[in-house]
Design a protein around this motif. Structure first.
Motif, PDB file in Angstrom:
ATOM      1  N   HIS A 411       0.860  -1.190   0.000  1.00 15.36           N
ATOM      2  CA  HIS A 411       0.000   0.000   0.000  1.00 15.36           C
ATOM      3  C   HIS A 411       0.891   1.232   0.000  1.00 15.36           C
ATOM      4  O   HIS A 411       1.796   1.359   0.831  1.00 15.36           O
ATOM      5  CB  HIS A 411      -0.910   0.012   1.227  1.00 15.36           C
ATOM      6  N   GLN A 412       0.635   2.151  -0.932  1.00 15.12           N
ATOM      7  CA  GLN A 412       1.454   3.352  -1.063  1.00 15.12           C
ATOM      8  C   GLN A 412       0.586   4.606  -1.062  1.00 15.12           C
ATOM      9  O   GLN A 412      -0.385   4.711  -1.814  1.00 15.12           O
ATOM     10  CB  GLN A 412       2.278   3.310  -2.355  1.00 15.12           C
ATOM     11  N   ASN A 413       0.954   5.570  -0.204  1.00 20.02           N
ATOM     12  CA  ASN A 413       0.348   6.898  -0.194  1.00 20.02           C
ATOM     13  C   ASN A 413       1.302   7.866  -0.884  1.00 20.02           C
ATOM     14  O   ASN A 413       2.469   7.964  -0.511  1.00 20.02           O
ATOM     15  CB  ASN A 413       0.084   7.367   1.242  1.00 20.02           C
ATOM     16  N   ARG A 414       0.790   8.593  -1.867  1.00 18.80           N
ATOM     17  CA  ARG A 414       1.619   9.484  -2.676  1.00 18.80           C
ATOM     18  C   ARG A 414       1.075  10.912  -2.593  1.00 18.80           C
ATOM     19  O   ARG A 414      -0.141  11.123  -2.609  1.00 18.80           O
ATOM     20  CB  ARG A 414       1.625   9.042  -4.142  1.00 18.80           C
ATOM     21  N   THR A 415       1.987  11.873  -2.519  1.00 16.49           N
ATOM     22  CA  THR A 415       1.559  13.264  -2.565  1.00 16.49           C
ATOM     23  C   THR A 415       1.361  13.689  -4.013  1.00 16.49           C
ATOM     24  O   THR A 415       2.002  13.162  -4.924  1.00 16.49           O
ATOM     25  CB  THR A 415       2.589  14.195  -1.910  1.00 16.49           C
ATOM     26  N   VAL A 416       0.469  14.629  -4.234  1.00 15.40           N
ATOM     27  CA  VAL A 416       0.283  15.232  -5.545  1.00 15.40           C
ATOM     28  C   VAL A 416       0.981  16.581  -5.525  1.00 15.40           C
ATOM     29  O   VAL A 416       0.602  17.457  -4.749  1.00 15.40           O
ATOM     30  CB  VAL A 416      -1.211  15.401  -5.875  1.00 15.40           C
ATOM     31  N   VAL A 432       2.203  17.218 -15.538  1.00 15.96           N
ATOM     32  CA  VAL A 432       1.998  16.951 -16.958  1.00 15.96           C
ATOM     33  C   VAL A 432       1.269  15.635 -17.203  1.00 15.96           C
ATOM     34  O   VAL A 432       0.947  15.323 -18.338  1.00 15.96           O
ATOM     35  CB  VAL A 432       3.342  16.942 -17.713  1.00 15.96           C
ATOM     36  N   VAL A 433       1.027  14.836 -16.179  1.00 15.43           N
ATOM     37  CA  VAL A 433       0.252  13.603 -16.312  1.00 15.43           C
ATOM     38  C   VAL A 433      -0.685  13.494 -15.118  1.00 15.43           C
ATOM     39  O   VAL A 433      -0.430  14.094 -14.065  1.00 15.43           O
ATOM     40  CB  VAL A 433       1.161  12.347 -16.362  1.00 15.43           C
ATOM     41  N   PRO A 434      -1.774  12.739 -15.237  1.00  8.02           N
ATOM     42  CA  PRO A 434      -2.643  12.519 -14.078  1.00  8.02           C
ATOM     43  C   PRO A 434      -1.873  11.786 -12.980  1.00  8.02           C
ATOM     44  O   PRO A 434      -0.926  11.053 -13.237  1.00  8.02           O
ATOM     45  CB  PRO A 434      -3.771  11.649 -14.643  1.00  8.02           C
ATOM     46  N   MET A 435      -2.310  11.983 -11.726  1.00  2.00           N
ATOM     47  CA  MET A 435      -1.622  11.374 -10.596  1.00  2.00           C
ATOM     48  C   MET A 435      -2.634  10.740  -9.659  1.00  2.00           C
ATOM     49  O   MET A 435      -3.829  11.035  -9.711  1.00  2.00           O
ATOM     50  CB  MET A 435      -0.769  12.411  -9.864  1.00  2.00           C
ATOM     51  N   ARG A 436      -2.127   9.850  -8.783  1.00  2.00           N
ATOM     52  CA  ARG A 436      -2.959   9.179  -7.797  1.00  2.00           C
ATOM     53  C   ARG A 436      -2.406   9.441  -6.403  1.00  2.00           C
ATOM     54  O   ARG A 436      -1.188   9.571  -6.227  1.00  2.00           O
ATOM     55  CB  ARG A 436      -2.966   7.668  -8.045  1.00  2.00           C
ATOM     56  N   THR A 437      -3.290   9.474  -5.426  1.00  2.00           N
ATOM     57  CA  THR A 437      -2.852   9.655  -4.042  1.00  2.00           C
ATOM     58  C   THR A 437      -2.579   8.321  -3.351  1.00  2.00           C
ATOM     59  O   THR A 437      -1.842   8.283  -2.370  1.00  2.00           O
ATOM     60  CB  THR A 437      -3.899  10.435  -3.247  1.00  2.00           C
ATOM     61  N   THR A 438      -3.165   7.235  -3.842  1.00  2.00           N
ATOM     62  CA  THR A 438      -2.885   5.912  -3.275  1.00  2.00           C
ATOM     63  C   THR A 438      -2.725   4.895  -4.401  1.00  2.00           C
ATOM     64  O   THR A 438      -3.395   4.977  -5.437  1.00  2.00           O
ATOM     65  CB  THR A 438      -4.005   5.426  -2.331  1.00  2.00           C
ATOM     66  N   VAL A 439      -1.822   3.931  -4.187  1.00  2.00           N
ATOM     67  CA  VAL A 439      -1.615   2.810  -5.108  1.00  2.00           C
ATOM     68  C   VAL A 439      -1.507   1.546  -4.272  1.00  2.00           C
ATOM     69  O   VAL A 439      -0.696   1.482  -3.339  1.00  2.00           O
ATOM     70  CB  VAL A 439      -0.342   2.994  -5.956  1.00  2.00           C
ATOM     71  N   ASP A 440      -2.323   0.547  -4.592  1.00  2.00           N
ATOM     72  CA  ASP A 440      -2.336  -0.725  -3.853  1.00  2.00           C
ATOM     73  C   ASP A 440      -2.017  -1.868  -4.803  1.00  2.00           C
ATOM     74  O   ASP A 440      -2.448  -1.869  -5.959  1.00  2.00           O
ATOM     75  CB  ASP A 440      -3.699  -0.967  -3.201  1.00  2.00           C
ATOM     76  N   GLU A 441      -1.279  -2.855  -4.280  1.00  2.00           N
ATOM     77  CA  GLU A 441      -0.929  -4.012  -5.096  1.00  2.00           C
ATOM     78  C   GLU A 441      -0.937  -5.266  -4.238  1.00  2.00           C
ATOM     79  O   GLU A 441      -0.385  -5.275  -3.130  1.00  2.00           O
ATOM     80  CB  GLU A 441       0.442  -3.823  -5.736  1.00  2.00           C
ATOM     81  N   THR A 442      -1.585  -6.311  -4.761  1.00  2.00           N
ATOM     82  CA  THR A 442      -1.652  -7.607  -4.088  1.00  2.00           C
ATOM     83  C   THR A 442      -1.050  -8.670  -4.996  1.00  2.00           C
ATOM     84  O   THR A 442      -1.405  -8.774  -6.175  1.00  2.00           O
ATOM     85  CB  THR A 442      -3.104  -7.992  -3.756  1.00  2.00           C
ATOM     86  N   THR A 468      -4.129  -1.600  -8.169  1.00  2.00           N
ATOM     87  CA  THR A 468      -5.219  -0.637  -8.316  1.00  2.00           C
ATOM     88  C   THR A 468      -4.833   0.634  -7.565  1.00  2.00           C
ATOM     89  O   THR A 468      -3.753   0.727  -6.994  1.00  2.00           O
ATOM     90  CB  THR A 468      -6.541  -1.195  -7.769  1.00  2.00           C
ATOM     91  N   GLY A 469      -5.744   1.597  -7.542  1.00  2.00           N
ATOM     92  CA  GLY A 469      -5.449   2.833  -6.831  1.00  2.00           C
ATOM     93  C   GLY A 469      -6.641   3.757  -6.797  1.00  2.00           C
ATOM     94  O   GLY A 469      -7.741   3.430  -7.263  1.00  2.00           O
ATOM     95  N   SER A 470      -6.418   4.923  -6.227  1.00  2.00           N
ATOM     96  CA  SER A 470      -7.479   5.916  -6.110  1.00  2.00           C
ATOM     97  C   SER A 470      -7.768   6.543  -7.467  1.00  2.00           C
ATOM     98  O   SER A 470      -7.065   6.299  -8.452  1.00  2.00           O
ATOM     99  CB  SER A 470      -7.066   6.992  -5.107  1.00  2.00           C
ATOM    100  N   SER A 471      -8.807   7.364  -7.522  1.00  2.00           N
ATOM    101  CA  SER A 471      -9.132   8.062  -8.762  1.00  2.00           C
ATOM    102  C   SER A 471      -8.025   9.055  -9.105  1.00  2.00           C
ATOM    103  O   SER A 471      -7.272   9.508  -8.237  1.00  2.00           O
ATOM    104  CB  SER A 471     -10.472   8.789  -8.622  1.00  2.00           C
ATOM    105  N   TYR A 472      -7.926   9.403 -10.376  1.00  2.00           N
ATOM    106  CA  TYR A 472      -6.856  10.275 -10.839  1.00  2.00           C
ATOM    107  C   TYR A 472      -7.130  11.742 -10.502  1.00  2.00           C
ATOM    108  O   TYR A 472      -8.274  12.209 -10.553  1.00  2.00           O
ATOM    109  CB  TYR A 472      -6.674  10.144 -12.351  1.00  2.00           C
ATOM    110  N   VAL A 473      -6.045  12.458 -10.190  1.00  2.00           N
ATOM    111  CA  VAL A 473      -6.076  13.913 -10.095  1.00  2.00           C
ATOM    112  C   VAL A 473      -5.653  14.459 -11.451  1.00  2.00           C
ATOM    113  O   VAL A 473      -4.653  14.019 -12.021  1.00  2.00           O
ATOM    114  CB  VAL A 473      -5.122  14.419  -8.989  1.00  2.00           C
ATOM    115  N   SER A 474      -6.408  15.420 -11.997  1.00  2.00           N
ATOM    116  CA  SER A 474      -6.193  15.876 -13.365  1.00  2.00           C
ATOM    117  C   SER A 474      -4.771  16.353 -13.602  1.00  2.00           C
ATOM    118  O   SER A 474      -4.086  16.826 -12.694  1.00  2.00           O
ATOM    119  CB  SER A 474      -7.168  17.011 -13.703  1.00  2.00           C
TER     120      SER A 474
END
Length: 711
Positions: A411-416, A432-442, A468-474
């Protein structure tokens, strides 16, 4: 720490054997070789008949000519004091060479000194009018004012010295200290401007590394802690590119211009670490790792010294700071006779504490009006925290079968990143690209192993990973719906990965052995109407086969084959009128075959040889829409190398060795040389630099050396 310990491994093993077996095993050849290993000195000459710019990138023998062959490996032991002296030097007659000296008194102290030199030569030749190559002040000629044409070769040299040692402070307590300094110099192909324009990066840097480690060891408890530091200093800060006047149709010659290209700045990092392990019982053991690292970059920005180049209100230094924390806990146990388990938990915090500042600004109003935000540049720190855990169990079923099952969660929490340039609706113009605040991998793994017999073993493993992960930030270049907002970034996109692996090891007789490995994997990326562009899917296959056969005590042969295939499908887009898309199907296929033989014709005469053949094909199929374009041709690289040698013993202490190597490399790479033989040219308004490479390189090496052995 591990590298330092490896330097003393041979001597330590020999001393351990002596302490256990004493003189009772003095006649055993293997023990005798460890206790009193053989020393040797060899010298001779060899030469390549033709240039080998591709295969000679790293070995210091790029050009044809005569080279000195000088190596030595000296190992001495003082039986009275138990002190070892080692000196090993390789390739002393070449640009690439290495020297290692060591003094060791087992259980007391050890000291080593290293010297190494590594060259990397660019395989291409550059025909250019660029002046000042290798300096920070370069001049670009124009078609109106062409400078003198010259052919240059580019490359780098790394030269390093290391010093270190260890001291036993008390039973089970050792202190290790090492220091290394490396200087890197040379030139590297570069570029500048929005169009392809040739430049050369001048390289001149020094990297220093220091490590101090304290180790404590008992029968059940091991602890290792210390400090690691690195310092990077770049002697070149900024490159000034002076462009002469360029002829413009209907205007004449315009004014010359100056462009500045930045280079890596000085930086340093400091780390404190502590690792350990404790055995609760003979079948249960716990381990831990902890470290904290602080990396900084505080050098004054060279752009501040040039009026108008950077924003007047910007700071004089990036004041960059990155703090990294790592904590890992592990446990292995065998609670039942047929069951073993392993578990670990890992926490990784990458904290970019660099303050956000603006360094470049055009029209202030454009900074908040997409899509012109690229006229304003802020640094955009990115931080993330990752928590991952793994659980794995092995159960022995009997009849030679074992089953292994594993589960890993990440589980990863990422800053935008947020800059000072906010556009409409709060859109950040620096992303310059969409970003996510969380990324999860199993990831889960299932493997079956079986010892089919004393001569045949095999395993079959299956792995599945879902990200998978959270919805994208524009994205930042405009509000939601802009071109770059459609991108599905490969590193954080939803992905489903499946991998299958088969391994076999068969020894039907003492003189014959086989190894076989088969692997296949497939990645699939989720796409929707909001983010259709990026990697769609990809897969790979790997086949490797290895066989060794001992014909007799004097003759041995081995052979191997390797096949690998990777493919990726990717959809790209450009904002045109109308919008254009490109569907790419990229693939790479490699085949390699090897054959080796070693033998003794007589007690004095030995010979051997190796054959290597490899072929690599890269394909770049593409479908453009709405306007189709021609397919890019494939690129094929082939290499055939034959290496033959003979050795003749003059007496017990000395022998002669003769080597014959023939290699043939061929390519149809169109990156710099087009299919019609025309070299790529940098622009029509600059100096027209061209890059050339010989697509067929064949050369033969003949060498002879004298080897003297002693104890």
């Amino acid at each position: 720490m591990n590298a330092m310990n490896n330097k003393f491994r041979l001597s330590a093993a020999a001393m351990a054997l002596m302490s256990v077996f004493g003189s009772a095993m003095a006649d055993d050849d293997e023990i005798a070789e460890l206790i009193k290993p053989e020393s040797s000195i060899s010298f001779g000459v060899g030469g390549w008949m033709r240039d080998r710019h591709q295969q000679g990138i790293y070995d210091g023998m790029r050009d044809s000519g005569i080279y000195g062959l000088l190596d030595t490996d000296i190992v001495k032991r003082d039986d009275e004091t138990g002190t070892w002296l080692k000196l090993k030097a390789t390739n002393l007659g070449l640009d690439n060479r290495e020297i290692h000296g060591e003094i060791l008194r087992q259980g007391n102290y050890g000291i080593f000194l290293d010297y190494n030199r590594l060259t990397r030569d660019n395989s291409n030749s550059y025909n250019t009018r660029l002046q000042g190559i290798g300096t920070t002040n370069q001049t670009v000629s124009s078609t109106a004012q062409p400078g003198p044409l010259q052919t240059v070769s580019l490359g780098t040299v790394r030269e390093g010295v290391g010093l270190g040692g260890y001291k036993n402070l008390a039973p089970g307590l050792d202190f290790n200290l090492s220091f290394k300094t490396e200087d890197k110099s040379g030139t590297r192909a570069w570029g500048r401007g929005g169009q392809p324009e040739f430049a050369v990066e001048p390289i001149g840097s020094t990297t220093n590394q220091l490590e101090a480690v304290l180790n404590y060891t008992t029968k059940t408890f091991q602890l290792s802690g210390g400090y690691y530091g690195s310092w990077y200093e770049n002697r070149n800060k900024l490159v000034t590119m002076n462009t002469q006047g360029v002829a413009v149709t209907g205007v004449g010659t315009n004014n010359p211009s100056t462009t500045y290209l930045s280079l890596p700045l000085d930086n340093q990092a400091h780390q404190l670490f502590l690792n350990g392990g404790y055995s609760f019982t003979p079948t249960t053991r716990a381990t831990f790792k902890m470290s904290y690292t602080r990396a900084t970059q505080n050098e004054s920005l060279p752009t501040k010294d040039i009026p108008g180049l950077s924003l007047a209100s910007s700071p004089s230094s990036l004041n960059g700071e990155v703090n990294t924390t790592l904590v890992q806990l592990g446990l292995t146990s065998r609670p039942l006779k047929d069951l073993s388990i392993m578990a670990n938990l890992r926490y990784h915090n990458f904290d970019d504490a660099t303050p956000v500042n603006r360094f470049v600004q055009g029209n202030p109003a454009s900074c908040t009006t997409p899509p012109s935000g690229n006229q304003c540049v802020d640094n955009t720190p990115l931080s993330y925290k990752t928590l991952s855990g793994k659980l794995e169990g092995t159960y022995r079923l009997g009849d030679g079968y074992s089953i292994i099952a594993g589960l890993e969660e990440r589980h990863q929490n990422r800053t935008v990143p947020i800059s000072n340039a906010l556009g409409a609706g709060g859109t950040d113009n620096q992303r310059v690209v969409p970003m996510r605040t969380t990324v999860d991998e199993t990831t889960w793994r299932l493997e079956v192993r079986r010892s089919l017999s004393e001569t045949l073993n095999g395993s079959l493993a299956y792995l599945n990973s879902c990200r998978t992960g959270s919805s994208y930030v524009s994205a930042a270049t405009g509000p939601a719906g802009s071109a770059s907002d459609y991108i599905n970034p490969i590193n954080i996109a939803n992905r489903d990965r499946n991998k299958l692996r088969l391994a076999m090891d068969w020894t039907p007789m003492e003189s014959l052995s086989f190894q076989l490995n088969l692997e296949g994997s497939r990645d699939e990326y989720d796409h929707d109407a909001a983010h259709p562009y990026g990697l769609i899917d990809g897969f790979s296959r790997l086949v490797s086969f290895d066989v060794a056969y001992t014909l007799s005590e004097k003759w041995k042969i081995n052979a191997w084959y390797s096949y690998d295939y990777t493919e990726a499908n990717q959809l790209n887009s450009r904002v045109l009128s109308p919008r254009a898309t490109k569907d790419n199907n990229l693939s790479d296929t490699g085949n390699s075959v090897g054959l080796g033989v070693r033998g003794e014709v007589t007690s004095r005469f030995k010979l051997g040889g190796d054959l290597l053949w490899s072929r690599n094909v890269g394909k770049y199929d593409q479908i453009n829409s709405p306007t189709p374009s021609a397919m890019l041709p494939s690129i094929e690289n082939k290499l055939t190398r034959i290496n033959l040698f003979t050795m003749y013993a003059l007496n017990k202490e000395s022998e002669l060795r003769f080597d014959l190597i023939n290699e043939h490399w061929r390519t149809d790479d169109w990156s710099w040389m087009f299919a019609n033989g025309t070299a790529f040219s940098y622009g029509t308004t600059t100096d027209g630099t061209t890059v050339t490479a010989n697509p067929r390189q064949t050369s033969t090496f003949i060498g002879a050396r004298y080897i003297y052995k002693f104890q």
